[in-house]
Motif scaffolding. Structure first.
Motif, PDB file in Angstrom:
ATOM      1  N   SER A  75      -4.519   1.931  -3.572  1.00  0.00           N
ATOM      2  CA  SER A  75      -3.836   1.885  -4.878  1.00  0.00           C
ATOM      3  C   SER A  75      -2.334   1.866  -4.705  1.00  0.00           C
ATOM      4  CB  SER A  75      -4.190   3.101  -5.745  1.00  0.00           C
ATOM      5  OG  SER A  75      -5.503   3.466  -5.608  1.00  0.00           O
ATOM      6  N   ALA A  76      -1.822   2.601  -3.694  1.00  0.00           N
ATOM      7  CA  ALA A  76      -0.372   2.690  -3.499  1.00  0.00           C
ATOM      8  C   ALA A  76       0.211   1.380  -2.961  1.00  0.00           C
ATOM      9  CB  ALA A  76      -0.039   3.841  -2.550  1.00  0.00           C
ATOM     10  N   HIS A  77      -0.596   0.592  -2.254  1.00  0.00           N
ATOM     11  CA  HIS A  77      -0.040  -0.567  -1.541  1.00  0.00           C
ATOM     12  C   HIS A  77      -0.465  -1.937  -2.076  1.00  0.00           C
ATOM     13  CE1 HIS A  77       0.266   2.744   1.448  1.00  0.00           C
ATOM     14  NE2 HIS A  77       1.447   2.202   1.668  1.00  0.00           N
ATOM     15  N   GLN A  78      -1.494  -1.992  -2.905  1.00  0.00           N
ATOM     16  CA  GLN A  78      -2.092  -3.310  -3.165  1.00  0.00           C
ATOM     17  C   GLN A  78      -1.201  -4.290  -3.928  1.00  0.00           C
ATOM     18  OE1 GLN A  78      -5.852  -2.551  -4.956  1.00  0.00           O
ATOM     19  NE2 GLN A  78      -5.016  -1.499  -6.735  1.00  0.00           N
ATOM     20  N   THR A  79      -0.188  -3.803  -4.638  1.00  0.00           N
ATOM     21  CA  THR A  79       0.674  -4.746  -5.364  1.00  0.00           C
ATOM     22  C   THR A  79       1.964  -5.051  -4.599  1.00  0.00           C
ATOM     23  OG1 THR A  79       1.755  -2.938  -6.515  1.00  0.00           O
ATOM     24  CG2 THR A  79      -0.166  -3.917  -7.605  1.00  0.00           C
ATOM     25  N   LEU A  80       2.093  -4.553  -3.371  1.00  0.00           N
ATOM     26  CA  LEU A  80       3.368  -4.658  -2.644  1.00  0.00           C
ATOM     27  C   LEU A  80       3.484  -5.904  -1.756  1.00  0.00           C
ATOM     28  CD1 LEU A  80       3.827  -0.889  -1.597  1.00  0.00           C
ATOM     29  CD2 LEU A  80       4.906  -2.079  -3.507  1.00  0.00           C
ATOM     30  N   ASN A  81       2.429  -6.706  -1.679  1.00  0.00           N
ATOM     31  CA  ASN A  81       2.451  -7.920  -0.845  1.00  0.00           C
ATOM     32  C   ASN A  81       2.832  -7.654   0.605  1.00  0.00           C
ATOM     33  OD1 ASN A  81       1.657 -10.121  -2.505  1.00  0.00           O
ATOM     34  ND2 ASN A  81       3.538  -9.761  -3.688  1.00  0.00           N
ATOM     35  N   ILE A  82       2.293  -6.629   1.185  1.00  0.00           N
ATOM     36  CA  ILE A  82       2.613  -6.270   2.574  1.00  0.00           C
ATOM     37  C   ILE A  82       1.829  -7.184   3.526  1.00  0.00           C
ATOM     38  CG2 ILE A  82       2.460  -4.436   4.308  1.00  0.00           C
ATOM     39  CD1 ILE A  82       2.756  -2.433   1.934  1.00  0.00           C
ATOM     40  N   THR A  83       2.573  -7.795   4.457  1.00  0.00           N
ATOM     41  CA  THR A  83       1.959  -8.722   5.412  1.00  0.00           C
ATOM     42  C   THR A  83       1.519  -7.971   6.675  1.00  0.00           C
ATOM     43  OG1 THR A  83       4.102  -9.098   6.440  1.00  0.00           O
ATOM     44  CG2 THR A  83       3.475 -10.610   4.648  1.00  0.00           C
ATOM     45  N   ASN A  84       0.693  -8.642   7.489  1.00  0.00           N
ATOM     46  CA  ASN A  84       0.311  -8.052   8.773  1.00  0.00           C
ATOM     47  C   ASN A  84       1.529  -7.815   9.658  1.00  0.00           C
ATOM     48  OD1 ASN A  84      -2.586  -7.553   9.149  1.00  0.00           O
ATOM     49  ND2 ASN A  84      -2.792  -9.711   8.597  1.00  0.00           N
ATOM     50  N   ASP A  85       2.506  -8.734   9.612  1.00  0.00           N
ATOM     51  CA  ASP A  85       3.739  -8.551  10.410  1.00  0.00           C
ATOM     52  C   ASP A  85       4.490  -7.294   9.985  1.00  0.00           C
ATOM     53  OD1 ASP A  85       3.293 -10.740  11.919  1.00  0.00           O
ATOM     54  OD2 ASP A  85       4.847 -12.000  10.996  1.00  0.00           O
TER      55      ASP A  85
END
Ligand code: HEM
Length: 125
Positions: A75-85
């Protein structure tokens, strides 16, 4: 054997509450100085984030099963567009932070394995 026995040796070996305060401060100082990462943290309440990260690491290191009261990681991260890099860079900064503080190698390996396990709850890009 008491069923309430607490296995908090990892938490103790990073210095407990005081150790985690230094660890989390150093970790975010690194993230926020990294030009590729700091954009993710713009507009975020940094003190609240540090507090939640300390609680999360307390929980992850066996310092208390009910230590973490933040949101589930997804829930904390799913809208942040965090990439594998970006995830790899954050994990790298965490490893360097632990090494700088002379945390035992065995514990660093366990922590990094645990962190790797959170990737599916952090990377949605
Ligand atoms: C490596 C594994 C990671 C763990 C264990 C982790 C853990 C956490 C925790 C415990 C929180 C607090 C949640 C809450 O406030 O309820 C959080 C929030 C946050 N994390 Fe992570 N995180 C990880 C990776 C990342 C990465 C790779 C990034 C960005 C590059 C990132 C950016 C953020 C941001 C911006 C917030 C604040 C979100 C908000 O307050 O809305 N995290 N993280």
């Amino acid at each position: 054997m008491a069923t309430t026995e607490v296995h908090d040796w990892m938490y103790q070996s990073v210095g407990g509450d005081a150790g985690l305060t230094v660890l989390v401060d150093n970790f975010y100082a690194r993230l926020w100085a990294d030009p590729d990462l700091k954009k993710y943290f713009e507009g975020i309440d940094k003190d609240a984030l540090k507090k939640h990260q300390r609680m999360f690491l307390t929980f992850a290191l066996g310092g208390g099963l009910d230590a973490y009261t933040g949101r589930p990681l997804a829930s904390a991260h799913q809208t942040l567009n965090i990439t594998n890099d970006a995830f790899d860079s954050v994990a790298y900064h965490l490893r360097l932070t632990l090494e700088e503080l002379d945390v035992e190698r065995g514990i660093i390996s366990i922590v990094m394995g645990y962190v790797e396990g959170t990737r599916p709850q952090v990377v949605f890009a």
